[in-house]
Structure formats: C-alpha cells, structure tokens
Motif scaffolding. Structure first.
Motif, mmCIF file in Angstrom:
data_model
loop_
_atom_site.group_PDB
_atom_site.id
_atom_site.type_symbol
_atom_site.label_atom_id
_atom_site.label_comp_id
_atom_site.label_asym_id
_atom_site.label_seq_id
_atom_site.Cartn_x
_atom_site.Cartn_y
_atom_site.Cartn_z
ATOM 1 N N ALA A 250 -5.837 -0.644 -4.958
ATOM 2 C CA ALA A 250 -4.988 -0.928 -6.115
ATOM 3 C C ALA A 250 -5.748 -0.863 -7.433
ATOM 4 C CB ALA A 250 -4.327 -2.300 -5.944
ATOM 5 N N ARG A 251 -6.868 -1.549 -7.520
ATOM 6 C CA ARG A 251 -7.560 -1.685 -8.797
ATOM 7 C C ARG A 251 -8.639 -0.630 -9.019
ATOM 8 N NH1 ARG A 251 -8.388 -8.228 -9.720
ATOM 9 N NH2 ARG A 251 -6.155 -8.797 -9.641
ATOM 10 N N SER A 252 -9.312 -0.236 -7.966
ATOM 11 C CA SER A 252 -10.424 0.712 -8.131
ATOM 12 C C SER A 252 -10.340 1.805 -7.073
ATOM 13 C CB SER A 252 -11.769 -0.020 -8.023
ATOM 14 O OG SER A 252 -11.882 -1.031 -9.004
ATOM 15 N N PRO A 253 -9.382 2.715 -7.214
ATOM 16 C CA PRO A 253 -9.252 3.784 -6.220
ATOM 17 C C PRO A 253 -10.511 4.644 -6.159
ATOM 18 C CG PRO A 253 -7.941 4.253 -8.173
ATOM 19 C CD PRO A 253 -8.397 2.835 -8.304
ATOM 20 N N LYS A 254 -10.897 4.999 -4.950
ATOM 21 C CA LYS A 254 -12.128 5.763 -4.737
ATOM 22 C C LYS A 254 -11.803 7.256 -4.727
ATOM 23 C CE LYS A 254 -13.771 1.875 -1.988
ATOM 24 N NZ LYS A 254 -14.161 1.398 -0.628
ATOM 25 N N CYS A 255 -11.381 7.751 -5.866
ATOM 26 C CA CYS A 255 -10.929 9.141 -5.950
ATOM 27 C C CYS A 255 -12.041 10.128 -5.613
ATOM 28 C CB CYS A 255 -10.361 9.431 -7.339
ATOM 29 S SG CYS A 255 -8.904 8.425 -7.752
ATOM 30 N N ALA B 4 3.323 8.388 9.512
ATOM 31 C CA ALA B 4 3.067 8.502 8.077
ATOM 32 C C ALA B 4 2.685 7.171 7.449
ATOM 33 C CB ALA B 4 4.298 9.081 7.372
ATOM 34 N N HIS B 5 3.421 6.105 7.784
ATOM 35 C CA HIS B 5 3.133 4.833 7.111
ATOM 36 C C HIS B 5 1.792 4.265 7.542
ATOM 37 C CE1 HIS B 5 4.877 2.823 10.711
ATOM 38 N NE2 HIS B 5 4.157 1.791 10.333
ATOM 39 N N HIS B 6 1.343 4.558 8.774
ATOM 40 C CA HIS B 6 0.014 4.102 9.198
ATOM 41 C C HIS B 6 -1.075 4.790 8.379
ATOM 42 C CE1 HIS B 6 1.315 1.683 12.541
ATOM 43 N NE2 HIS B 6 1.987 2.684 13.074
ATOM 44 N N TRP B 7 -0.947 6.102 8.219
ATOM 45 C CA TRP B 7 -1.945 6.816 7.404
ATOM 46 C C TRP B 7 -1.957 6.310 5.967
ATOM 47 C CZ3 TRP B 7 0.391 11.236 10.441
ATOM 48 C CH2 TRP B 7 -0.464 11.639 11.475
ATOM 49 N N LEU B 8 -0.776 6.068 5.420
ATOM 50 C CA LEU B 8 -0.693 5.601 4.034
ATOM 51 C C LEU B 8 -1.269 4.197 3.882
ATOM 52 C CD1 LEU B 8 2.858 6.940 3.143
ATOM 53 C CD2 LEU B 8 0.678 7.810 2.279
ATOM 54 N N ILE B 9 -0.952 3.315 4.815
ATOM 55 C CA ILE B 9 -1.482 1.946 4.762
ATOM 56 C C ILE B 9 -3.010 1.962 4.807
ATOM 57 C CG2 ILE B 9 -1.716 -0.209 6.064
ATOM 58 C CD1 ILE B 9 1.252 0.155 6.871
ATOM 59 N N LEU B 10 -3.557 2.683 5.761
ATOM 60 C CA LEU B 10 -5.009 2.709 5.917
ATOM 61 C C LEU B 10 -5.686 3.382 4.724
ATOM 62 C CD1 LEU B 10 -5.136 3.601 9.714
ATOM 63 C CD2 LEU B 10 -5.685 1.391 8.668
ATOM 64 N N HIS B 11 -5.087 4.449 4.215
ATOM 65 C CA HIS B 11 -5.660 5.121 3.043
ATOM 66 C C HIS B 11 -5.608 4.202 1.826
ATOM 67 C CE1 HIS B 11 -7.180 8.654 1.051
ATOM 68 N NE2 HIS B 11 -6.258 8.573 0.113
ATOM 69 N N GLY B 12 -4.517 3.461 1.689
ATOM 70 C CA GLY B 12 -4.392 2.527 0.579
ATOM 71 C C GLY B 12 -5.307 1.327 0.710
ATOM 72 N N ARG B 13 -5.566 0.935 1.929
ATOM 73 C CA ARG B 13 -6.410 -0.233 2.176
ATOM 74 C C ARG B 13 -7.887 0.056 1.924
ATOM 75 N NH1 ARG B 13 -4.714 -2.918 7.575
ATOM 76 N NH2 ARG B 13 -3.021 -3.616 6.223
ATOM 77 N N TYR B 14 -8.321 1.273 2.246
ATOM 78 C CA TYR B 14 -9.750 1.562 2.219
ATOM 79 C C TYR B 14 -10.191 2.594 1.188
ATOM 80 C CZ TYR B 14 -9.652 -1.089 6.537
ATOM 81 O OH TYR B 14 -9.455 -2.093 7.462
ATOM 82 N N VAL B 15 -9.281 3.430 0.709
ATOM 83 C CA VAL B 15 -9.665 4.477 -0.247
ATOM 84 C C VAL B 15 -8.870 4.355 -1.545
ATOM 85 C CG1 VAL B 15 -9.903 6.954 -0.654
ATOM 86 C CG2 VAL B 15 -10.308 6.037 1.637
ATOM 87 N N CYS B 16 -7.567 4.487 -1.459
ATOM 88 C CA CYS B 16 -6.722 4.468 -2.659
ATOM 89 C C CYS B 16 -6.311 3.023 -2.978
ATOM 90 C CB CYS B 16 -5.492 5.354 -2.444
ATOM 91 S SG CYS B 16 -4.580 5.701 -3.958
ATOM 92 N N HIS C 196 0.832 -1.205 0.000
ATOM 93 C CA HIS C 196 0.000 0.000 0.000
ATOM 94 C C HIS C 196 0.863 1.250 0.000
ATOM 95 C CE1 HIS C 196 -3.572 -2.391 0.588
ATOM 96 N NE2 HIS C 196 -3.123 -2.882 1.726
ATOM 97 N N VAL C 197 1.852 1.288 0.887
ATOM 98 C CA VAL C 197 2.721 2.463 0.978
ATOM 99 C C VAL C 197 3.491 2.653 -0.322
ATOM 100 C CG1 VAL C 197 4.674 3.494 2.193
ATOM 101 C CG2 VAL C 197 2.913 2.255 3.481
#
Length: 213
Positions: free
Chosen positions: A189-194, A175-187, A140-141
């Motif tokens: 891999a296949r269908s980012p929720k922009c 920083a890495h916690h915010w990035l992991i969680l944002h990548g897991r639930y919003v951004c 995710h990061v």
C-alpha cells in the motif's frame, strides 16, 4: 489494461507461483470457514497464531459448540473484534449442525446467510474448498485492481464484477490469490516495490516511476 495485457499480467504471476494458495492454516473445510471469518480486519499471520492450538482441539462445528463461546474467546483474544467473532462462530456452528449435517455448504448464497459470513468470506470458501471461479476482494485486491488498471471500481463488488468479466481462463479461478499475494509482498500500500515487480511494465500506476527509483 487491455485483454492481452491482462493475459500477460497473470501469465507472469503464474510463472512465479503456479499454484497459489491461501496463507490461512486449516485442516478441513470447517476450519477454513472459521479461519476466514476470524481474518476480517486481521492478518493471516495473527489468525494462524491464534488458531494453532484451537484447531488441534476443534475439527467440527459440534466440537466448537462443546468448547463454547467463552472457551473460543480464550483462544482468539489476540484477534481484533474477538468478542463478536466468537459469537458469530458459535452461531454459524449451530446452523451447520442443525441444518447442514455439520458440513460446509458449497453455495455462496447459502454461506452468506451464516452469521459473520459476508460475500468475501463466502467467495474464499467456495473457491478454495470447491474450486469455484470466484474473486474475494480484500484490501489488496481492491488496491491492485484500481492501481494497475486491471479492473477499476469504487466498491469491492464493482471490482469483483470487473475482475470476473475481464479475467479469462485459465487465470480466473486463482486470480484473487495471485493479487492478494502480489499486494501483500510486492505491490504494498505505502511503498510498492515497483523495481522488483514482474508486471511493472503492464501496470498503469502513476507513481510507478518514482516507486521504482
């Protein structure tokens, strides 16, 4: 991203989640170390399910050695690569008992000498347990650092170094916690929720407009 954009990026993520934490379940430092080792190429949900009963029985490396490799395997069979992971957990538990009095070392370099512990795992442990400013680069990061323009890099280490250089206080520690969680639930891999993303206007993702639509 420019420095002001990076500051705004984390300020918004922080506003939505002021105290981000790992989603791995654990009761003490040893259990966290084991959980992170088990989480390689596995989901936190899957690891938590497998360790729920295990961590009721095992709180220390000495107790893990009493359980033994076969006993450990019985608890973690649902996790990918469970055979090699069980071997590593038993081996690192031996080291902790023999060399560190059963305690988890607070040094990333020392942790990386333990069986099954790579740089990402060591970064997580010293960050979560000891509050050190490190960045654990998982998928995710790595994806977000490149997709957003935060800290592009071709390798996890390059991304880690970029984030540690470009992200300043007070954001660096989490920083890495915010990035992991944002990548897991919003951004994702296949269908980012922009269209639902709080930092979309700061992001350099070329497919942003399409994803938002």
């Amino acid at each position: 991203m420019t420095p002001p954009e990076i500051h705004a990026f984390f300020a918004r993520l922080s506003a939505a989640n002021p105290a981000p934490v790992t989603e791995l379940a654990y009761g003490n430092g040893y259990q966290l170390l084991v959980a992170v080792v088990l989480s390689a190429q596995a989901t936190d949900v899957g690891v938590n399910k497998a360790t729920r009963r295990l961590f009721e029985l095992v709180h220390t490396p000495a107790q893990m050695l009493e359980l033994g490799e076969e006993g450990l395997k019985a608890h973690i069979r649902t996790i990918g690569l469970f055979n090699s992971k069980a071997k590593n957990v038993i081996a690192l538990s031996h080291r902790l008992v023999a060399e560190f009095g059963g305690e988890v070392p607070d040094s990333r370099d020392v942790l990386e000498t333990l069986p099954g512990v790579g740089r990402k795992t060591a970064n997580v442990v010293v960050n979560v347990l000891f509050g050190q400013e490190t960045c654990a680069v998982d998928t995710h990061v790595f994806r977000l650092a490149n997709r957003t323009g935060l800290a592009p890099g071709k390798t996890p280490l390059a991304v880690e170094n970029g984030i540690m250089k470009r992200v300043k206080a007070p954001w660096r520690r989490d920083a890495h916690h915010w990035l992991i969680l944002h990548g897991r639930y919003v951004c994702t891999a296949r269908s980012p929720k922009c269209g639902e993303c709080a930092v979309a206007d700061l992001c350099q993702f070329r497919g942003k407009a399409l994803a938002a639509g």
